[in-house]
Design a protein around this motif. Structure first.
Motif, short mmCIF file in Angstrom:
data_model
loop_
_atom_site.label_atom_id
_atom_site.label_comp_id
_atom_site.label_asym_id
_atom_site.label_seq_id
_atom_site.Cartn_x
_atom_site.Cartn_y
_atom_site.Cartn_z
N MET A 1 0.84 -1.20 0.00
CA MET A 1 0.00 0.00 0.00
C MET A 1 0.88 1.26 0.00
SD MET A 1 -3.37 -0.61 0.04
CE MET A 1 -4.26 0.60 1.03
N GLN A 2 1.93 1.25 0.82
CA GLN A 2 2.82 2.41 0.91
C GLN A 2 3.59 2.65 -0.38
OE1 GLN A 2 4.92 1.10 4.42
NE2 GLN A 2 3.74 2.41 5.79
N ASP A 3 3.94 1.56 -1.07
CA ASP A 3 4.74 1.66 -2.30
C ASP A 3 3.88 1.83 -3.56
OD1 ASP A 3 6.85 1.25 -0.62
OD2 ASP A 3 7.19 -0.83 -1.20
N LYS A 4 2.57 2.01 -3.38
CA LYS A 4 1.63 2.16 -4.50
C LYS A 4 1.59 0.92 -5.40
CE LYS A 4 1.59 7.19 -4.90
NZ LYS A 4 1.55 8.33 -5.81
N ARG A 5 1.87 -0.24 -4.80
CA ARG A 5 1.79 -1.50 -5.56
C ARG A 5 0.48 -2.24 -5.26
NH1 ARG A 5 6.71 -4.90 -4.29
NH2 ARG A 5 6.84 -3.68 -2.38
N ALA A 6 -0.32 -1.67 -4.35
CA ALA A 6 -1.66 -2.19 -4.06
C ALA A 6 -2.59 -1.00 -3.89
CB ALA A 6 -1.65 -3.04 -2.79
N ASP A 7 -3.84 -1.18 -4.32
CA ASP A 7 -4.84 -0.11 -4.21
C ASP A 7 -5.69 -0.24 -2.95
OD1 ASP A 7 -4.22 0.91 -6.88
OD2 ASP A 7 -5.18 -0.92 -7.61
N VAL A 8 -5.91 -1.49 -2.55
CA VAL A 8 -6.84 -1.78 -1.45
C VAL A 8 -6.31 -2.91 -0.60
CG1 VAL A 8 -9.22 -2.48 -0.88
CG2 VAL A 8 -8.80 -1.13 -2.91
N LEU A 9 -6.62 -2.86 0.69
CA LEU A 9 -6.24 -3.94 1.60
C LEU A 9 -7.45 -4.35 2.42
CD1 LEU A 9 -3.13 -4.47 3.69
CD2 LEU A 9 -5.20 -3.99 4.99
N PHE A 10 -7.79 -5.65 2.39
CA PHE A 10 -8.81 -6.22 3.26
C PHE A 10 -8.12 -6.68 4.54
CE2 PHE A 10 -11.38 -6.61 -0.53
CZ PHE A 10 -12.69 -6.80 -0.11
#
Length: 321
Positions: free
Chosen positions: A182-191
């Motif tokens: 999430m911090q590295d902009k490699r994911a948009d969303v986290l469940f």
């Protein structure tokens, strides 16, 4: 020679004393979850209360979460564990999760309900995700392989007419890895199905502009109807940096479980040391401080209660259904 014999006798005496002490002590390994979640500090806190009470030697272990814990209880690797109530039910019935299919573990027993575990769907603000329906084509952290979070993510997506195949990328990683993505902009969303105030969510909110995606309305209603483990739960405003309004979501329950392989006496003593001291339990973690009580501890466990727990609750005037 005489001196050595005396020394040997003293050493043997110490050894026998240690063995006698060990015989009167029950060793318990408690499975928890990721170190960035709530299970780990809660399990560690309960293990300390058990150890302080005497007669028990409890050790809390960080694990992959609910699904791993239920399999490890079945194999005898764990004696107790903190798990989601739905995952405990699936393990007991041998359904719901692929690794449980056809392997019903009728020996699973509840000790007590701890607190609600709230579904957090955390999105980067720059991803412009305002509904679960917006997750189509996005890069989504759905929880560690075999975690309770992954199961929850699947069910919530289904309530919105989606499945994992509709995601741009399904990232099956630990919460710690999810934070980095999430911090590295490699994911948009986290469940993440976890108690409100979990350090993992706080950490993301402190370092990234995020919003929590609501789960409500008809979709929440259909989810609760299909899976009776769920309850509606509002994430309070100001729970995390940048979250200024209440967000509707759903929750399952965190429950402490064991199996019939653990003796009635050991479970009873563990219950007295933990559930028997409401003040000490609430002091372990904010999730317990806000939600834990003995009167709620028998509601919504998902599996039958252990005889040692029933004995404890009965002594405290609580009838277990």
């Amino acid at each position: 020679m005489h001196k050595n014999t005396k020394k040997l006798g003293a050493v043997l005496g110490l050894g026998l004393a240690a063995a006698a002490l060990a015989q009167g002590t029950t060793f318990l390994t408690i499975g928890t979850g990721s170190t960035t979640g709530v299970y780990f500090p809660v399990g560690t806190g309960m293990a300390k209360l058990m150890n302080d009470a005497g007669g028990l030697r409890a050790n809390a272990r960080s694990t992959g979460g609910s699904v791993f814990n239920m399999s490890a209880l079945a194999s005898g690797e764990l004696d107790m564990a903190t798990v989601q109530n739905d995952i405990a039910y699936y393990a007991f019935k041998g359904t719901g999760v692929s690794s449980f299919e056809g392997k019903a573990n009728g020996k699973v027993r509840a000790m007590g309900v701890l607190y609600p575990e709230v579904l957090h769907v955390v999105a980067r603000k720059d991803a412009k995700i305002n509904s679960i329906a917006d997750l189509k084509g996005k890069r989504v952290v759905t929880g560690d392989l075999g975690s309770g979070t992954e199961q929850t993510a699947r069910q919530v997506l289904q309530a919105y007419g989606l499945d994992f195949g509709d995601l741009g990328q399904q990232l099956r990683v630990s919460p710690a890895q999810g934070i980095s993505l999430m911090q590295d902009k490699r994911a948009d969303v986290l469940f993440y199905t976890v108690g409100v105030g979990a350090s993992a969510i706080s950490q993301i909110a402190q370092t990234v502009d995020v919003n929590i995606v609501p789960v409500g309305g008809n979709q929440a209603a259909s989810l609760i109807k299909k899976y009776p483990f769920y309850v509606r739960y509002n994430v309070p405003a100001k729970s995390y940096k940048g979250i200024n309004a209440t967000v509707p979501s759903v929750a399952v329950q965190a429950v402490l479980v064991t199996t019939t392989a653990t003796s009635e006496d050991a479970v009873y003593r563990a219950m007295k040391a933990t559930f028997g001291d409401e003040k000490a339990m609430k002091a372990i973690h904010p999730s317990l401080a806000a939600n834990f009580s003995l009167s709620k501890a028998t509601k919504g466990a998902g599996v039958p209660f252990h005889a040692g727990a029933i004995k404890f609750f009965k002594e405290n005037g609580i009838t277990v259904k």
